[in-house]
Design a protein around this motif. Structure first.
Motif, PDB file in Angstrom:
ATOM      1  N   HIS A 179      79.140  37.945  87.363  1.00 36.82           N
ATOM      2  CA  HIS A 179      79.493  39.216  86.906  1.00 36.82           C
ATOM      3  C   HIS A 179      80.237  39.032  85.624  1.00 36.82           C
ATOM      4  O   HIS A 179      80.052  39.994  84.587  1.00 36.82           O
ATOM      5  N   GLN A 180      81.048  38.130  85.606  1.00 36.99           N
ATOM      6  CA  GLN A 180      81.550  37.841  84.168  1.00 36.99           C
ATOM      7  C   GLN A 180      80.537  37.523  83.048  1.00 36.99           C
ATOM      8  O   GLN A 180      80.447  38.073  81.738  1.00 36.99           O
ATOM      9  N   VAL A 181      79.539  36.780  83.460  1.00 38.71           N
ATOM     10  CA  VAL A 181      78.397  36.480  82.391  1.00 38.71           C
ATOM     11  C   VAL A 181      77.611  37.746  82.034  1.00 38.71           C
ATOM     12  O   VAL A 181      77.126  38.017  80.824  1.00 38.71           O
ATOM     13  N   ILE A 182      77.175  38.329  82.987  1.00 44.76           N
ATOM     14  CA  ILE A 182      76.415  39.695  82.559  1.00 44.76           C
ATOM     15  C   ILE A 182      77.461  40.708  81.997  1.00 44.76           C
ATOM     16  O   ILE A 182      76.755  41.613  80.941  1.00 44.76           O
ATOM     17  N   SER A 183      78.451  40.703  82.252  1.00 46.07           N
ATOM     18  CA  SER A 183      79.564  41.624  81.439  1.00 46.07           C
ATOM     19  C   SER A 183      79.556  41.295  79.864  1.00 46.07           C
ATOM     20  O   SER A 183      79.708  42.064  79.018  1.00 46.07           O
ATOM     21  N   GLU A 184      79.654  39.844  79.467  1.00 49.63           N
ATOM     22  CA  GLU A 184      79.451  39.359  78.288  1.00 49.63           C
ATOM     23  C   GLU A 184      78.187  39.733  77.413  1.00 49.63           C
ATOM     24  O   GLU A 184      78.224  40.103  76.334  1.00 49.63           O
ATOM     25  N   LEU A 185      77.156  39.765  78.228  1.00 53.44           N
ATOM     26  CA  LEU A 185      75.617  40.392  77.670  1.00 53.44           C
ATOM     27  C   LEU A 185      75.908  41.574  77.329  1.00 53.44           C
ATOM     28  O   LEU A 185      75.336  42.033  76.199  1.00 53.44           O
ATOM     29  N   CYS A 186      76.555  42.485  78.250  1.00 53.57           N
ATOM     30  CA  CYS A 186      76.547  43.803  77.895  1.00 53.57           C
ATOM     31  C   CYS A 186      77.467  44.280  76.775  1.00 53.57           C
ATOM     32  O   CYS A 186      77.252  44.851  75.983  1.00 53.57           O
ATOM     33  N   LEU A 187      78.638  43.361  76.656  1.00 50.28           N
ATOM     34  CA  LEU A 187      79.341  43.242  75.248  1.00 50.28           C
ATOM     35  C   LEU A 187      78.652  42.874  73.915  1.00 50.28           C
ATOM     36  O   LEU A 187      78.736  43.569  73.030  1.00 50.28           O
ATOM     37  N   SER A 188      77.630  42.128  74.137  1.00 48.37           N
ATOM     38  CA  SER A 188      76.953  41.730  72.883  1.00 48.37           C
ATOM     39  C   SER A 188      75.927  42.720  72.589  1.00 48.37           C
ATOM     40  O   SER A 188      75.799  42.910  71.464  1.00 48.37           O
ATOM     41  N   VAL A 189      75.523  43.447  73.604  1.00 41.83           N
ATOM     42  CA  VAL A 189      74.503  44.348  73.102  1.00 41.83           C
ATOM     43  C   VAL A 189      75.175  45.612  72.536  1.00 41.83           C
ATOM     44  O   VAL A 189      74.764  46.380  71.694  1.00 41.83           O
ATOM     45  N   LEU A 190      76.528  45.949  73.017  1.00 40.72           N
ATOM     46  CA  LEU A 190      77.335  47.371  72.602  1.00 40.72           C
ATOM     47  C   LEU A 190      77.903  46.970  71.074  1.00 40.72           C
ATOM     48  O   LEU A 190      77.721  47.482  70.392  1.00 40.72           O
ATOM     49  N   LYS A 191      78.106  45.491  70.988  1.00 43.97           N
ATOM     50  CA  LYS A 191      78.512  45.082  69.524  1.00 43.97           C
ATOM     51  C   LYS A 191      77.327  45.388  68.777  1.00 43.97           C
ATOM     52  O   LYS A 191      77.517  45.918  67.379  1.00 43.97           O
TER      53      LYS A 191
END
Length: 254
Positions: A179-191
């Motif tokens: 969950h932490q890793v996929i959350s980081e991916l989401c933040l990368s996409v949002l940025k």
């Protein structure tokens, strides 16, 4: 980094077979694989694939994976893909979301009496077979600055209408870690989306539900007029998968 961020390969191994058109709400005879040798878990997976109506329908509609119907449902309800628009598909392999996007932007649409070219850009760590109407960046890590620089050069100062992300890490067996890793991916996409989205643009991010969801929604609420959490019918009921949808990007200075 590249290994931990690799998108799940489940869709690329979907079992397709021809069938007549059907409603996914109708019951059908369960199929059990015969003479299949292997672990019980593998046998169960094959049985689920053989009996999955979205796997069957993907074959019928010539989509590469059942996940196409997650995006079609989201777009049917929210109209996030704009005819003649620019779509960036992150974690695109095997390519079913890009197929949907390419169909729905219609590649050329009339706008104010002129022809407007649409564009779909697909990026993934894995290889992606060519897709009609799609520019593919295969074997490319979206989270790396050099990959994002390539995408920006491809845009050539144009702004995207929609950014899609079906990215997910390989499951480690540790749900909180994943969950932490996929959350980081989401933040990368949002940025990245904050750099490339037009005013009023949209984003879709896949997330496995968990503790970071609230933080991600807070970030998205600052970026978009409306934020929705969606679990499409095509998402399996036993999956923690959800999609965070940001509508009408509001940080672009006009």
């Amino acid at each position: 980094m590249a290994t931990s961020m690799r998108k799940l390969a489940g869709c690329s191994t979907c079992i397709y077979f021809a069938s007549s058109r059907f409603s996914t709400s109708l019951p059908f005879r369960k199929i059990t694989p015969n003479k299949f040798k292997g672990k019980q878990s593998s046998r169960d997976w094959v049985t689920r694939q053989l009996n999955d109506p979205y796997v069957r329908l993907a074959n019928e509609e010539n989509y590469r994976c059942r996940s196409a119907f997650k995006l079609t449902e989201i777009d049917d309800n929210l109209r996030i893909i704009k005819p003649g628009g620019i779509v960036i598909d992150c974690g695109a392999a095997p390519g079913s979301w890009s197929q949907v996007a390419a169909q729905r932007i219609q590649l050329k649409s009339k706008h104010d009496g002129t022809q407007k070219e649409g564009m779909v850009i697909a990026v993934d760590l894995r290889d992606i077979e060519p897709i009609d109407g799609v520019t593919v960046f295969a074997n490319s890590d979206f989270t790396k600055s050099e990959t994002q620089s390539k995408l920006l050069r491809m845009l050539d100062n144009r702004l995207a209408n929609t950014v899609l992300s079906d990215m997910a890490p390989n499951a480690s067996g540790n749900r909180e870690h994943d969950h932490q890793v996929i959350s980081e991916l989401c933040l990368s996409v949002l940025k990245f989306s904050s750099q490339v989205l037009e005013s009023g643009g949209h984003v879709v991010c896949k997330l496995w539900d968990g503790s970071e969801k609230k933080k991600l929604l807070s970030v998205m609420n600052r970026m978009f007029e409306t934020v929705k959490t969606i679990k499409p019918d095509a998402s399996r009921s036993d999956s923690a998968e959800i999609f965070l949808v940001g509508l009408y990007f509001k940080l672009r200075k006009k």
